[in-house]
Scaffold this active site. Structure first.
Site, PDB file in Angstrom:
ATOM      1  N   PRO A  88      30.948  28.665  22.838  1.00  0.00           N
ATOM      2  CA  PRO A  88      32.304  28.120  22.684  1.00  0.00           C
ATOM      3  C   PRO A  88      32.719  27.249  23.870  1.00  0.00           C
ATOM      4  O   PRO A  88      33.621  26.448  23.782  1.00  0.00           O
ATOM      5  CB  PRO A  88      33.189  29.374  22.608  1.00  0.00           C
ATOM      6  CG  PRO A  88      32.293  30.503  22.325  1.00  0.00           C
ATOM      7  CD  PRO A  88      30.962  30.141  22.879  1.00  0.00           C
ATOM      8  N   GLU A 116      29.616  39.026  23.490  1.00  0.00           N
ATOM      9  CA  GLU A 116      30.545  38.204  24.282  1.00  0.00           C
ATOM     10  C   GLU A 116      29.842  37.028  24.938  1.00  0.00           C
ATOM     11  O   GLU A 116      30.444  36.293  25.691  1.00  0.00           O
ATOM     12  CB  GLU A 116      31.213  39.074  25.356  1.00  0.00           C
ATOM     13  CG  GLU A 116      32.168  40.104  24.781  1.00  0.00           C
ATOM     14  CD  GLU A 116      33.089  39.490  23.733  1.00  0.00           C
ATOM     15  OE1 GLU A 116      32.998  39.909  22.563  1.00  0.00           O
ATOM     16  OE2 GLU A 116      33.852  38.567  24.061  1.00  0.00           O
ATOM     17  N   ARG A 153      18.966  15.070   8.771  1.00  0.00           N
ATOM     18  CA  ARG A 153      19.405  14.030   7.829  1.00  0.00           C
ATOM     19  C   ARG A 153      19.190  12.622   8.384  1.00  0.00           C
ATOM     20  O   ARG A 153      19.135  11.651   7.657  1.00  0.00           O
ATOM     21  CB  ARG A 153      20.880  14.201   7.493  1.00  0.00           C
ATOM     22  CG  ARG A 153      21.220  15.440   6.687  1.00  0.00           C
ATOM     23  CD  ARG A 153      22.723  15.560   6.533  1.00  0.00           C
ATOM     24  NE  ARG A 153      23.261  14.434   5.800  1.00  0.00           N
ATOM     25  CZ  ARG A 153      23.336  14.386   4.468  1.00  0.00           C
ATOM     26  NH1 ARG A 153      22.886  15.399   3.756  1.00  0.00           N
ATOM     27  NH2 ARG A 153      23.845  13.347   3.860  1.00  0.00           N
ATOM     28  N   ASP A 168      26.695   7.280   4.274  1.00  0.00           N
ATOM     29  CA  ASP A 168      27.587   8.318   4.825  1.00  0.00           C
ATOM     30  C   ASP A 168      28.760   7.644   5.518  1.00  0.00           C
ATOM     31  O   ASP A 168      28.625   7.177   6.638  1.00  0.00           O
ATOM     32  CB  ASP A 168      26.798   9.187   5.817  1.00  0.00           C
ATOM     33  CG  ASP A 168      26.198  10.381   5.118  1.00  0.00           C
ATOM     34  OD1 ASP A 168      25.556  11.206   5.754  1.00  0.00           O
ATOM     35  OD2 ASP A 168      26.388  10.452   3.880  1.00  0.00           O
TER      36      ASP A 168
HETATM   37  O1  LIG Z   1      28.235  31.789  20.177  1.00  0.00           O
HETATM   38  C1  LIG Z   1      29.273  31.325  19.733  1.00  0.00           C
HETATM   39  N1  LIG Z   1      30.334  32.107  19.468  1.00  0.00           N
HETATM   40  C2  LIG Z   1      30.264  33.528  19.779  1.00  0.00           C
HETATM   41  C3  LIG Z   1      31.333  33.874  20.743  1.00  0.00           C
HETATM   42  C4  LIG Z   1      32.643  33.927  20.310  1.00  0.00           C
HETATM   43  C5  LIG Z   1      33.640  34.342  21.191  1.00  0.00           C
HETATM   44  C6  LIG Z   1      33.298  34.682  22.475  1.00  0.00           C
HETATM   45  C7  LIG Z   1      34.294  35.279  23.399  1.00  0.00           C
HETATM   46  N2  LIG Z   1      35.147  34.243  23.900  1.00  0.00           N
HETATM   47  C8  LIG Z   1      36.231  34.862  24.618  1.00  0.00           C
HETATM   48  C9  LIG Z   1      37.133  33.777  25.116  1.00  0.00           C
HETATM   49  N3  LIG Z   1      37.293  32.632  24.523  1.00  0.00           N
HETATM   50  C10 LIG Z   1      38.186  31.925  25.257  1.00  0.00           C
HETATM   51  C11 LIG Z   1      38.535  32.674  26.327  1.00  0.00           C
HETATM   52  N4  LIG Z   1      37.867  33.849  26.208  1.00  0.00           N
HETATM   53  C12 LIG Z   1      31.993  34.571  22.932  1.00  0.00           C
HETATM   54  C13 LIG Z   1      30.997  34.161  22.048  1.00  0.00           C
HETATM   55  C14 LIG Z   1      29.385  29.904  19.470  1.00  0.00           C
HETATM   56  C15 LIG Z   1      28.294  29.116  19.695  1.00  0.00           C
HETATM   57  S1  LIG Z   1      28.584  27.512  19.351  1.00  0.00           S
HETATM   58  C16 LIG Z   1      30.184  27.790  18.876  1.00  0.00           C
HETATM   59  N5  LIG Z   1      31.048  26.820  18.448  1.00  0.00           N
HETATM   60  C17 LIG Z   1      32.269  27.203  18.109  1.00  0.00           C
HETATM   61  N6  LIG Z   1      32.680  28.477  18.173  1.00  0.00           N
HETATM   62  C18 LIG Z   1      31.840  29.501  18.603  1.00  0.00           C
HETATM   63  O2  LIG Z   1      32.254  30.668  18.629  1.00  0.00           O
HETATM   64  C19 LIG Z   1      30.505  29.136  18.986  1.00  0.00           C
END
Ligand SMILES: O=C(NCc1ccc(CNCc2ncc[nH]2)cc1)c1csc2nc[nH]c(=O)c12
Length: 243
Positions: A88, A116, A153, A168
């Site tokens: 994320p 996490e 693609r 596209d």
């Molecule tokens: O591995 C992924 N997600 C698993 C994940 C989800 C939540 C947390 C914990 N975060 C806590 C926090 N956030 C903000 C402040 N504290 C950790 C890991 C992932 C890979 S690419 C992607 N692209 C978009 N969204 C995604 O979740 C992903």
């Protein structure tokens, strides 16, 4: 184009890759995906991949060793790779980045976290960190599939008729126009007459106008550096809407 995926859920990746455009491209040998089960790179009896976080807090953290062991095994062939951590916190993925990855022609090694996240020391072995959007997923696997699908693609021959890759409209920077097929009338809803007219010039114009209508409505941020022709159509559209 080669892809490698490190995950604790290999089936999630493998089942998606059996179907559709990507499935056919893999069967044709246009692309190759190797999926590694992280648990095969653990050393304990319980094939443990996570542990409690130092510093306390909720949730579990994925340990570095299994990832390190897997990467060392994979890299032993000495082929150049781009190691991508899905998280994320990553750079937001886009068509532009998909093209970047395709053009680099390096094997893409995609690391999928769960829980996490992964021990921070993984960063020592990572080239890029990629997110697919501002929403919380349960792991990196869907993101890995998004990258594989969008890059495959782009490979010549991956799509049935080459045209659809070029067509596209997102590639052209606008949202798509509406699509219709048989029946001509369904539940009282008819196909726009223009599409039955056979006048290809008018149809192309109608499609451009509808693509601009959709873009204006849902993604006005994409309406930048328009050509004079597009601007003319947009103005026509706005005067219609404001009637
Ligand atoms: O591995 C992924 N997600 C698993 C994940 C989800 C939540 C947390 C914990 N975060 C806590 C926090 N956030 C903000 C402040 N504290 C950790 C890991 C992932 C890979 S690419 C992607 N692209 C978009 N969204 C995604 O979740 C992903």
């Amino acid at each position: 184009m080669k892809f490698e995926v490190l995950t604790i859920f290999p089936e999630v990746i493998e089942c998606y890759l059996k179907h559709g455009v990507v499935g056919r491209a893999l069967n044709k040998g246009i692309a190759e995906v190797k999926v590694y089960n992280l648990r095969d790179f653990t050393t304990d009896r319980h094939r443990k991949v996570d542990d409690y976080p130092y510093g306390g807090g909720a949730g579990m953290v994925m340990q570095i060793e299994p990832f390190y062991n897997a990467l060392r095994h994979i890299k032993s062939d000495g082929i150049p790779r781009k190691v991508i951590l899905l998280s994320p916190q990553g750079r937001r993925f886009s068509q532009r980045i998909a093209k970047e990855f395709y053009k680099e022609e390096k094997t893409l090694t995609l690391i999928c976290g769960r829980y996490e996240g992964i021990d921070e020391r993984i960063k020592a072995f990572v080239d890029e960190e990629i997110s697919i959007g501002d929403y919380v997923l349960s792991g990196g696997e869907l993101a890995a599939l998004v990258i594989i699908d969008s890059v495959v693609r782009l490979i010549p021959g991956a799509l049935g008729d080459e045209l659809s890759a070029e067509e596209d409209s997102f590639m052209k920077g606008f949202l798509d126009y509406p699509h219709y097929t048989r029946p001509e009338e369904f539940e009282g809803m008819r196909v726009p007459d223009i599409l039955l007219s056979g006048d290809h010039k008018k149809i192309a114009l109608w499609r451009k106008k509808e693509a601009l209508r959709n873009t204006l409505k849902n993604r006005p941020d994409l309406l930048k550096n328009l050509s004079a022709e597009d601007m003319k159509i947009l103005k026509e559209l706005c005067s219609e809407i404001n009637k």
